[in-house]
Design an enzyme around this catalytic site. Structure first.
Site, PDB file in Angstrom:
ATOM      1  N   ASP A   1       3.120  -2.533   0.409  1.00 50.14           N
ATOM      2  CA  ASP A   1       2.322  -1.256   0.029  1.00 50.14           C
ATOM      3  C   ASP A   1       2.776  -0.315   0.989  1.00 50.14           C
ATOM      4  OD1 ASP A   1       0.149  -1.904   2.144  1.00 50.14           O
ATOM      5  OD2 ASP A   1      -1.095  -1.058   0.601  1.00 50.14           O
TER       6      ASP A   1
ATOM      7  N   GLY B   1       5.109   6.561   1.849  1.00 50.44           N
ATOM      8  CA  GLY B   1       4.696   7.883   1.502  1.00 50.44           C
ATOM      9  C   GLY B   1       3.311   8.187   2.196  1.00 50.44           C
TER      10      GLY B   1
ATOM     11  N   ASP C   1       5.473   3.589  10.898  1.00 46.82           N
ATOM     12  CA  ASP C   1       4.450   3.466  11.791  1.00 46.82           C
ATOM     13  C   ASP C   1       5.087   4.114  12.975  1.00 46.82           C
ATOM     14  OD1 ASP C   1       2.603   1.831  10.791  1.00 46.82           O
ATOM     15  OD2 ASP C   1       3.486  -0.024  11.222  1.00 46.82           O
TER      16      ASP C   1
ATOM     17  N   GLY D   1      -2.805   8.393   0.754  1.00 43.35           N
ATOM     18  CA  GLY D   1      -3.221   8.706  -0.594  1.00 43.35           C
ATOM     19  C   GLY D   1      -1.960   8.821  -1.514  1.00 43.35           C
TER      20      GLY D   1
HETATM   21  N1  LIG Z   1       0.081   8.864  -9.449  1.00 42.87           N
HETATM   22  C1  LIG Z   1      -1.411   9.119  -9.470  1.00 42.87           C
HETATM   23  N2  LIG Z   1      -2.069   9.792 -10.200  1.00 42.87           N
HETATM   24  C2  LIG Z   1      -3.574   9.703 -10.367  1.00 42.87           C
HETATM   25  N3  LIG Z   1      -4.002   9.073  -9.240  1.00 42.87           N
HETATM   26  C3  LIG Z   1      -3.418   8.524  -8.271  1.00 42.87           C
HETATM   27  C4  LIG Z   1      -1.969   8.386  -8.371  1.00 42.87           C
HETATM   28  N4  LIG Z   1      -1.769   7.694  -7.249  1.00 42.87           N
HETATM   29  C5  LIG Z   1      -3.037   7.296  -6.338  1.00 42.87           C
HETATM   30  N5  LIG Z   1      -3.985   7.912  -7.214  1.00 42.87           N
HETATM   31  C6  LIG Z   1      -5.332   7.784  -6.787  1.00 42.87           C
HETATM   32  O1  LIG Z   1      -5.385   8.247  -5.532  1.00 42.87           O
HETATM   33  C7  LIG Z   1      -6.140   7.365  -4.651  1.00 42.87           C
HETATM   34  C8  LIG Z   1      -5.237   7.009  -3.495  1.00 42.87           C
HETATM   35  O2  LIG Z   1      -4.357   6.018  -3.958  1.00 42.87           O
HETATM   36  P1  LIG Z   1      -3.632   4.823  -3.145  1.00 42.87           P
HETATM   37  O3  LIG Z   1      -2.923   4.010  -4.226  1.00 42.87           O
HETATM   38  O4  LIG Z   1      -4.650   3.870  -2.455  1.00 42.87           O
HETATM   39  O5  LIG Z   1      -2.894   5.509  -2.147  1.00 42.87           O
HETATM   40  P2  LIG Z   1      -2.160   5.130  -0.882  1.00 42.87           P
HETATM   41  O6  LIG Z   1      -1.978   3.519  -0.970  1.00 42.87           O
HETATM   42  O7  LIG Z   1      -0.841   5.653  -0.727  1.00 42.87           O
HETATM   43  O8  LIG Z   1      -2.607   5.543   0.312  1.00 42.87           O
HETATM   44  C9  LIG Z   1      -6.771   6.204  -5.430  1.00 42.87           C
HETATM   45  O9  LIG Z   1      -8.206   6.627  -5.833  1.00 42.87           O
HETATM   46  C10 LIG Z   1      -5.773   6.261  -6.566  1.00 42.87           C
HETATM   47  O10 LIG Z   1      -6.369   5.757  -7.934  1.00 42.87           O
HETATM   48  N1  LIG Z   2       0.965   3.736  12.037  1.00 38.62           N
HETATM   49  C1  LIG Z   2      -0.246   4.275  11.612  1.00 38.62           C
HETATM   50  N2  LIG Z   2      -0.828   5.327  12.565  1.00 38.62           N
HETATM   51  C2  LIG Z   2      -1.771   5.772  12.237  1.00 38.62           C
HETATM   52  N3  LIG Z   2      -2.395   5.703  11.285  1.00 38.62           N
HETATM   53  C3  LIG Z   2      -1.766   4.934  10.112  1.00 38.62           C
HETATM   54  C4  LIG Z   2      -0.570   3.919  10.477  1.00 38.62           C
HETATM   55  N4  LIG Z   2      -0.274   3.383   9.442  1.00 38.62           N
HETATM   56  C5  LIG Z   2      -1.423   3.280   8.615  1.00 38.62           C
HETATM   57  N5  LIG Z   2      -2.188   4.287   8.927  1.00 38.62           N
HETATM   58  C6  LIG Z   2      -3.568   4.942   8.408  1.00 38.62           C
HETATM   59  C7  LIG Z   2      -3.370   5.967   7.349  1.00 38.62           C
HETATM   60  C8  LIG Z   2      -4.635   5.540   6.347  1.00 38.62           C
HETATM   61  O1  LIG Z   2      -5.751   6.379   6.961  1.00 38.62           O
HETATM   62  C9  LIG Z   2      -4.900   4.116   6.459  1.00 38.62           C
HETATM   63  C10 LIG Z   2      -4.199   3.406   5.442  1.00 38.62           C
HETATM   64  O2  LIG Z   2      -2.872   4.158   4.956  1.00 38.62           O
HETATM   65  P1  LIG Z   2      -2.488   4.388   3.412  1.00 38.62           P
HETATM   66  O3  LIG Z   2      -1.501   5.498   3.529  1.00 38.62           O
HETATM   67  O4  LIG Z   2      -3.808   5.110   2.634  1.00 38.62           O
HETATM   68  O5  LIG Z   2      -2.294   3.162   2.743  1.00 38.62           O
HETATM   69  O6  LIG Z   2      -3.939   3.561   7.639  1.00 38.62           O
END
Ligand SMILES: Nc1ncnc2c1ncn2[C@@H]1O[C@H](COP(=O)(O)OP(=O)(O)O)[C@@H](O)[C@H]1O
Ligand SMILES: Nc1ncnc2c1ncn2[C@H]1C[C@H](O)[C@@H](COP(=O)(O)O)O1
EC number: 2.7.1.76
Length: 220
Positions: free
Chosen positions: A84, A14, A90, A17
């Site tokens: 995760d 996904g 990528d 964020g």
């Molecule tokens: N379903 C959700 N509801 C509310 N807040 C969320 C939810 N999913 C993620 N967050 C918040 O959004 C931010 C990004 O989440 P994160 O799990 O780091 O996203 P990703 O790994 O996809 O980049 C964090 O601060 C998290 O606490």
């Molecule tokens: N393959 C990728 N190319 C560019 N940027 C990337 C790639 N994989 C991860 N990223 C970046 C996107 C976010 O800034 C961070 C971490 O990803 P997240 O979805 O927050 O876990 O790395």
């Protein structure tokens, strides 16, 4: 018992964020398995990439390929470990950068071939492909709010307003990518609707949905 029912690897996918890392830790705790997180805070290339995508797309993806393979190999011997982010995304990032003239098509092809080689199943070695992919769908609004909430400096629109277009573009690539993904069974979670981080009912619903899918594919 067949091998698949013993060793299972689950990957999240996904946009930035969407909640992948959050759901990874919630799910691994629920399943009593190990969570693996992509390298962000100690990643020396990521801040450089956000400053100069043209120069650093190939290096960043090579860096991630190496790190993700380490995690896949570590998870491949266990039951229901959770990663995760899938390695396949990528290609989505790299491909988008090629389409936008930010990355070189030859570099993309070399990277693609390298990934295909690395991911190929080798007799006698653990399977590297996931058994289930969980995709968290989010709207641009949710994505931007969560990127802001998490607060990683190099991802913020305040310091780089051009990123809004980059994030918008990324979302356009995600839906078709998920539709065509066929490496493993898959399931989509509505990340706009379900607050699985702060709302217990939502979290229970999402975990039940994932449990049902794991049962359906014979891994729970
Ligand atoms: N379903 C959700 N509801 C509310 N807040 C969320 C939810 N999913 C993620 N967050 C918040 O959004 C931010 C990004 O989440 P994160 O799990 O780091 O996203 P990703 O790994 O996809 O980049 C964090 O601060 C998290 O606490
Ligand atoms: N393959 C990728 N190319 C560019 N940027 C990337 C790639 N994989 C991860 N990223 C970046 C996107 C976010 O800034 C961070 C971490 O990803 P997240 O979805 O927050 O876990 O790395």
């Amino acid at each position: 018992m067949n091998r698949k029912s013993v060793i299972t690897v689950i990957v999240l996918s996904g946009p930035i964020g969407a909640g992948k890392s959050s759901l990874t830790s919630i799910l691994a705790k629920h399943l009593g398995s190990t969570a693996y997180y992509e390298e962000v805070n100690n990643n020396p290339v990521l801040p450089l990439y956000y400053k100069d995508m043209k120069r650093y797309t190939f290096l960043l993806n090579t860096y991630f390929l190496n790190k993700r393979l380490e995690e896949i190999n570590a998870a491949a011997g266990n039951h229901n470990d959770v990663l995760d982010r899938s390695i396949y995304e990528d290609l989505l990032f790299f491909n988008m950068n090629v389409d936008n003239g930010v990355a070189d098509p030859t570099e993309y092809q070399i990277y693609h071939d390298l990934m295909d080689n690395m991911m190929e199943d080798v007799p006698g070695n653990p399977r590297k492909k996931p058994d289930l992919l969980i995709y968290i769908h989010v709207s641009l609004d949710t994505m931007l709010k969560r990127i802001g909430k998490r607060g990683r400096e190099f991802e913020q629109l305040d310091s780089n307003p051009g990123l809004k277009e980059y994030y918008q573009n990324l979302l356009r690539y995600y839906e078709p990518w998920y539709e065509q993904y066929d490496v493993s069974p898959k399931i989509a979670i509505d990340g706009d609707k379900f607050d699985f981080v702060d709302n217990q009912d939502d979290q229970d619903f999402v975990l039940d949905t994932i449990d049902s899918k794991l049962r359906e594919i014979g891994n729970l």
